[in-house]
Design a protein around this motif. Structure first.
Motif, short mmCIF file in Angstrom:
data_model
loop_
_atom_site.label_atom_id
_atom_site.label_comp_id
_atom_site.label_asym_id
_atom_site.label_seq_id
_atom_site.Cartn_x
_atom_site.Cartn_y
_atom_site.Cartn_z
N PRO A 224 38.41 23.70 68.69
CA PRO A 224 37.90 23.16 69.95
C PRO A 224 38.98 22.66 70.89
O PRO A 224 38.76 22.59 72.11
N ARG A 225 40.15 22.31 70.36
CA ARG A 225 41.21 21.77 71.22
C ARG A 225 42.38 22.74 71.37
O ARG A 225 43.50 22.34 71.63
N TRP A 226 42.11 24.01 71.19
CA TRP A 226 43.17 25.02 71.24
C TRP A 226 43.91 24.99 72.58
O TRP A 226 43.30 24.99 73.65
N ASP A 227 45.23 24.98 72.53
CA ASP A 227 46.07 24.93 73.72
C ASP A 227 46.65 26.32 73.96
O ASP A 227 47.74 26.65 73.47
N ASN A 228 45.93 27.13 74.72
CA ASN A 228 46.36 28.51 74.95
C ASN A 228 47.65 28.58 75.75
O ASN A 228 48.50 29.45 75.50
N ARG A 229 47.83 27.67 76.67
CA ARG A 229 49.05 27.66 77.48
C ARG A 229 50.27 27.41 76.60
O ARG A 229 51.31 28.07 76.76
N PHE A 230 50.13 26.49 75.67
CA PHE A 230 51.23 26.20 74.73
C PHE A 230 51.55 27.43 73.90
O PHE A 230 52.71 27.77 73.70
N ALA A 231 50.51 28.09 73.38
CA ALA A 231 50.72 29.26 72.53
C ALA A 231 51.50 30.35 73.28
O ALA A 231 52.45 30.93 72.75
N LYS A 232 51.10 30.63 74.50
CA LYS A 232 51.78 31.68 75.28
C LYS A 232 53.21 31.29 75.62
O LYS A 232 54.13 32.12 75.55
N SER A 233 53.40 30.03 75.98
CA SER A 233 54.74 29.60 76.38
C SER A 233 55.69 29.60 75.18
O SER A 233 56.88 29.93 75.32
N MET A 234 55.18 29.28 73.98
CA MET A 234 56.04 29.27 72.81
C MET A 234 56.40 30.69 72.37
O MET A 234 57.52 30.93 71.87
N VAL B 138 55.37 32.51 64.53
CA VAL B 138 54.01 32.75 65.02
C VAL B 138 53.03 31.84 64.30
O VAL B 138 52.12 31.26 64.91
N GLU B 139 53.19 31.70 62.98
CA GLU B 139 52.31 30.81 62.22
C GLU B 139 52.46 29.37 62.66
O GLU B 139 51.48 28.62 62.74
N LEU B 140 53.67 28.96 62.97
CA LEU B 140 53.89 27.59 63.44
C LEU B 140 53.27 27.37 64.81
O LEU B 140 52.69 26.31 65.08
N ILE B 141 53.36 28.37 65.67
CA ILE B 141 52.71 28.29 66.98
C ILE B 141 51.21 28.14 66.80
O ILE B 141 50.55 27.33 67.45
N ARG B 142 50.65 28.96 65.90
CA ARG B 142 49.22 28.89 65.64
C ARG B 142 48.81 27.49 65.19
O ARG B 142 47.81 26.93 65.64
N ALA B 143 49.59 26.90 64.29
CA ALA B 143 49.27 25.58 63.78
C ALA B 143 49.38 24.51 64.86
O ALA B 143 48.50 23.65 65.00
N LEU B 144 50.45 24.55 65.63
CA LEU B 144 50.68 23.52 66.64
C LEU B 144 49.71 23.65 67.82
O LEU B 144 49.28 22.64 68.39
N ALA B 145 49.35 24.88 68.19
CA ALA B 145 48.46 25.10 69.33
C ALA B 145 47.05 24.58 69.06
O ALA B 145 46.30 24.31 69.99
N SER B 146 46.68 24.43 67.81
CA SER B 146 45.34 23.91 67.49
C SER B 146 45.25 22.40 67.70
O SER B 146 44.16 21.84 67.59
N GLN B 147 46.38 21.76 67.99
CA GLN B 147 46.44 20.32 68.21
C GLN B 147 45.74 19.56 67.07
O GLN B 147 44.79 18.81 67.30
N PRO B 148 46.22 19.75 65.85
CA PRO B 148 45.53 19.16 64.69
C PRO B 148 45.76 17.66 64.56
O PRO B 148 46.74 17.12 65.07
N ASP B 149 44.84 17.02 63.87
CA ASP B 149 45.04 15.63 63.49
C ASP B 149 45.86 15.54 62.21
O ASP B 149 46.48 14.52 61.93
N LEU B 150 45.84 16.63 61.43
CA LEU B 150 46.61 16.71 60.19
C LEU B 150 47.34 18.04 60.15
O LEU B 150 46.70 19.10 60.20
N LEU B 151 48.65 18.00 60.07
CA LEU B 151 49.49 19.19 60.05
C LEU B 151 50.20 19.27 58.71
O LEU B 151 50.93 18.35 58.34
N VAL B 152 49.98 20.36 57.97
CA VAL B 152 50.56 20.53 56.65
C VAL B 152 51.43 21.78 56.65
O VAL B 152 50.95 22.88 56.91
N LEU B 153 52.71 21.61 56.36
CA LEU B 153 53.68 22.69 56.44
C LEU B 153 54.42 22.82 55.11
O LEU B 153 55.03 21.87 54.63
#
Length: 296
Positions: free
Chosen positions: A115-125, A148-163
């Motif tokens: 729901p909080r996907w940041d499409n602008r961030f994904a394209k710019s990255m 690409v996987e990191l962009i996918r994870a960060l663009a979702s603007q998660p409350d919990l990020l596991v790497l």
């Protein structure tokens, strides 16, 4: 703050209780208890084969442990609601999913689930990291796939990020940019982060807390800033070797009969009594030295 908000704020975004797992007769994780504070950045460090990836997979519900339980935002990790999944982003050490899609298609596909996907961030990255948007993921280099996987994870603007070993296939410049993004999101958005690594300098740059894994066990969990004050190397000459404290994080017997140990302050902030013996020496330990002493 009302009761509901207080309860939500105190729930650990990610936690494990008594986790055990074995492959056949080989125990991979043994009795892990771990909880992340909201907004913390926990660096999970250990040698290859220490059990870091297995622990992470069990904690996010991708693996059913032999014993114990894991929770994500208070929900059982193996039965997460769609709402909880939408707040979680996970990146595996070796991304392999959806290799038949292009980078652009994969990000567009995943963007529909958050729901909080940041499409602008994904394209710019994609542009910033010079990743061909129209090229199939299967045709990208390991480092490009990881980005690409990191962009996918960060663009979702998660409350919990596991790497899981997020920098394994990245060059030094890309690794530094990733750590910068992690620090920004943790600092500005309050994102809780768990990342595993064997690169100590990465921990020092972004982690607020550190957890050491060794041979499937969690042997240390504390704030990064506490390590220099809390742990020391105690060296005892041969004539004092019999006086070595029984409890230590590591214990080395040297060829000349001397002993070196990693010791910890007690609840009152005092070093073991052996540290004050005539002829004993106490040396400070940096984070990398501490890791080497424990892991070897």
């Amino acid at each position: 703050m009302n009761a509901v908000l207080r309860e939500t704020a105190t729930i650990a975004p990610l936690s494990a209780q008594g986790l055990h797992h074995a492959y056949g007769r080989e125990t991979v994780i043994a009795g892990i208890d771990l909880a992340l504070e909201p907004g913390s950045v926990l660096g999970l460090i250990g040698r290859n084969g220490a059990g870091k990836s297995t622990l992470i997979r069990a904690m996010v519900g991708l693996l059913e442990p032999s014993e114990g339980k894991a929770f994500v935002f208070g929900e059982p990790a193996l039965r997460l609601s769609d709402a909880a999944k939408g707040r979680l982003a996970y990146v595996a050490q070796q991304p392999e999913a959806l290799a038949w899609l292009t980078s652009e298609q994969m990000l567009d596909y995943f963007g529909r689930f958050y729901p909080r996907w940041d499409n602008r961030f994904a394209k710019s990255m994609l542009e910033r990291w010079q990743i061909p948007a129209k090229r199939l993921l299967a045709k990208l280099s390991p480092g490009e796939r990881q980005r690409v996987e990191l962009i996918r994870a960060l663009a979702s603007q998660p409350d919990l990020l596991v790497l899981d070993e997020p920098a394994a296939a990245l060059d030094p410049v890309a690794r530094r940019e990733l750590l910068r993004e992690v620090a920004i999101r943790a600092g500005e958005s309050g994102t809780t982060v768990l990342f595993s690594t064997h690169i100590v300098s990465d921990l020092e740059r972004v982690a607020s807390d550190i957890a050491f894994m060794h041979e499937g066990r969690l042997i240390l969990h504390c704030p990064v800033d506490d390590t220099k004050e809390r742990f020391m190397r105690l060296w005892l000459p041969p004539r004092l070797s019999a006086a070595a404290p029984e409890i230590a994080l590591s214990h080395r017997q040297h060829g000349d009969g001397s002993i070196s140990l990693v010791i910890e302050r007690d609840a009152n902030g005092q070093w073991p009594q052996q540290a004050t013996l005539p002829g004993a020496r106490v040396d400070p330990l940096g984070l990398e030295d501490l890791f080497v002493e424990i892991a070897e």
